[in-house]
Design a protein around this motif. Structure first.
Motif, mmCIF file in Angstrom:
data_model
loop_
_atom_site.group_PDB
_atom_site.id
_atom_site.type_symbol
_atom_site.label_atom_id
_atom_site.label_comp_id
_atom_site.label_asym_id
_atom_site.label_seq_id
_atom_site.Cartn_x
_atom_site.Cartn_y
_atom_site.Cartn_z
ATOM 1 N N ILE A 149 41.406 2.645 -32.686
ATOM 2 C CA ILE A 149 40.288 2.434 -31.764
ATOM 3 C C ILE A 149 39.060 3.209 -32.235
ATOM 4 N N ILE A 150 39.253 4.440 -32.697
ATOM 5 C CA ILE A 150 38.132 5.223 -33.243
ATOM 6 C C ILE A 150 37.489 4.469 -34.396
ATOM 7 N N HIS A 151 38.314 3.959 -35.306
ATOM 8 C CA HIS A 151 37.800 3.238 -36.480
ATOM 9 C C HIS A 151 37.079 1.952 -36.074
ATOM 10 N N LEU A 152 37.682 1.167 -35.194
ATOM 11 C CA LEU A 152 37.090 -0.115 -34.814
ATOM 12 C C LEU A 152 35.828 0.067 -33.972
ATOM 13 N N ALA A 153 35.811 1.066 -33.091
ATOM 14 C CA ALA A 153 34.604 1.344 -32.313
ATOM 15 C C ALA A 153 33.472 1.780 -33.240
ATOM 16 N N SER A 154 33.793 2.593 -34.235
ATOM 17 C CA SER A 154 32.790 3.021 -35.213
ATOM 18 C C SER A 154 32.248 1.820 -35.984
ATOM 19 N N THR A 155 33.153 0.928 -36.385
ATOM 20 C CA THR A 155 32.740 -0.266 -37.122
ATOM 21 C C THR A 155 31.848 -1.163 -36.264
ATOM 22 N N ALA A 156 32.232 -1.348 -35.005
ATOM 23 C CA ALA A 156 31.446 -2.200 -34.109
ATOM 24 C C ALA A 156 30.045 -1.653 -33.879
ATOM 25 N N LEU A 157 29.923 -0.324 -33.791
ATOM 26 C CA LEU A 157 28.610 0.291 -33.563
ATOM 27 C C LEU A 157 27.813 0.476 -34.847
ATOM 28 N N GLY A 158 28.510 0.413 -35.986
ATOM 29 C CA GLY A 158 27.824 0.633 -37.258
ATOM 30 C C GLY A 158 27.528 2.090 -37.521
ATOM 31 N N ARG A 159 28.342 2.973 -36.964
ATOM 32 C CA ARG A 159 28.181 4.412 -37.213
ATOM 33 C C ARG A 159 29.538 5.101 -37.106
#
Length: 374
Positions: free
Chosen positions: A332-342
């Protein structure tokens, strides 16, 4: 059970933060008879309150306008003579507020952070400000389900029936609980600030549910009910998986906690039937206080910006310290970071940021209980 200044060693309270939590606390505690000094560094948030002289509230304990004793952007003015200094803000602002308070904090004052759940960050910042052996206390959650609804108004949907309470160092929990319980009788003493981290409810469910509804938020601008519409059975299972990992980390560190649904029920937010089910989907679908809360209008929101770096990342870091894998949380940390672009780990609450780089599990637990002692 209601608090009363007549029965409390606390008469004057400095509240740091003029958002939903801070204005709600100021209104509620003023109606109980405490002298409130509301402090913020945000002049735009303070000015309408200063002009009005107080706050208009709509709450379970009544509806009306309450005059606030002091509304100021001067931390010294707010803290002078206050027995309790209460930080009411999102976790990512804790460091700012603690640095503002540290210069004026006396040994006689009780520093109370609600919600806390930033583990060793506050002691680390206080030491950096010259306080060699810091002492403070916190709750895992806000005392209220609330919103600041306008420049001078707030709405409180519920006053919490139960808040997990702990202190740093842990040996101070009993003493500080006796003080804070005279203001908030619903605080329940746990061992220390490790045990206030695990009941941080928003970190358990917000990132998973928000991630699963990314497309819906962007397509509708948040035109749906976040909890009631957004948490479907599948999303509920994702939250349950996060919760299972959280519980395993807590157990490995010897921290007392409870499953999310039990916690949610204990706080008074869902039904007996939902409690018996033990699943997040039922907990939210049978939650009257949460039912009508709208989804955020965009992805740049605290459900990711606070609850991932100051929630999921803490669980991941503690899992690493305890030797417990957290695959759902890490994804979830990785995918949320990817979705936000940061990279949401970049400024997150890591062990290194808390001054605990390279610490062993045993040393970490000893620090929590006894403090620094140097």
């Amino acid at each position: 059970m209601s608090a009363s200044p007549a029965e409390s060693p606390v008469k004057r309270i400095a509240i740091f933060g003029a958002g939903g939590g801070g204005t709600s606390a100021a209104a509620h505690l003023t109606t109980l008879g405490f002298e409130i000094r509301l402090y913020s560094q945000d002049e735009s948030a303070l000015k309408p309150l200063q002009e009005a002289g107080g706050i208009e509230y709509d709450a379970p304990f009544g509806k009306g306008f309450t005059k606030i004793h002091t509304i100021t952007s001067d931390a010294k003015v707010a803290m002078d003579g206050a027995e309790l200094v209460m930080i009411v803000s999102p976790a990512h602002l804790h460091e700012k507020w603690i640095r503002a308070a540290a210069a004026h904090l006396t040994e006689e004052q009780t520093l109370f952070v609600s919600p806390g759940h930033t583990l060793m960050l506050i002691p680390h910042v206080l030491r950096d400000c010259g306080i060699k052996n810091p002492v403070y206390c916190e709750t895992a959650t806000l005392p209220y389900l609330c919103r600041r609804t306008g420049p001078t108004t707030c709405r409180i949907s519920r006053v919490s029936d139960f808040m997990v309470f702990g202190a740093f160092p842990g040996r101070e929990t009993e003493r500080l609980h006796k003080i804070v319980a005279t203001v908030y009788p619903s605080v329940q003493p746990f061992a220390n600030v490790l045990e206030t981290v695990f009941p941080y409810g928003n970190a358990i469910h917000h990132p998973a549910a928000f991630l699963a509804n990314t497309g819906r938020v962007e397509a509708t601008g948040g035109d749906f009910r976040h909890y009631y519409d957004g948490i479907t059975p599948s999303v509920g299972r994702l939250i349950d998986a996060v919760d299972s990992e959280r519980l395993r980390v807590a157990e490995a560190l010897g921290a007392r906690t409870m499953p999310f649904v039990e916690l949610f029920w204990t706080m008074g937010y869902t039904t007996d039937a939902a409690r018996e089910s033990g699943i997040a989907y039922e907990a939210f679908h049978q939650s009257e206080p949460d039912k009508w809360i709208p989804a955020p209008p965009q992805m740049e929101h605290r459900y990711f910006l606070e609850d991932v770096p100051f929630g999921h990342v803490i669980y991941s870091e503690l899992g690493r310290l305890a030797g417990v894998e957290t695959p759902t949380i890490d994804h979830i940390i990785h995918l949320a970071s990817t979705a936000l672009g940061r990279d949401l780990r970049a400024d997150a609450l890591t062990l290194d940021r808390m001054g605990l780089s390279g610490v062993t599990k045993e040393r970490f637990l000893e620090l929590l209980e006894n403090g620094f002692g140097d």
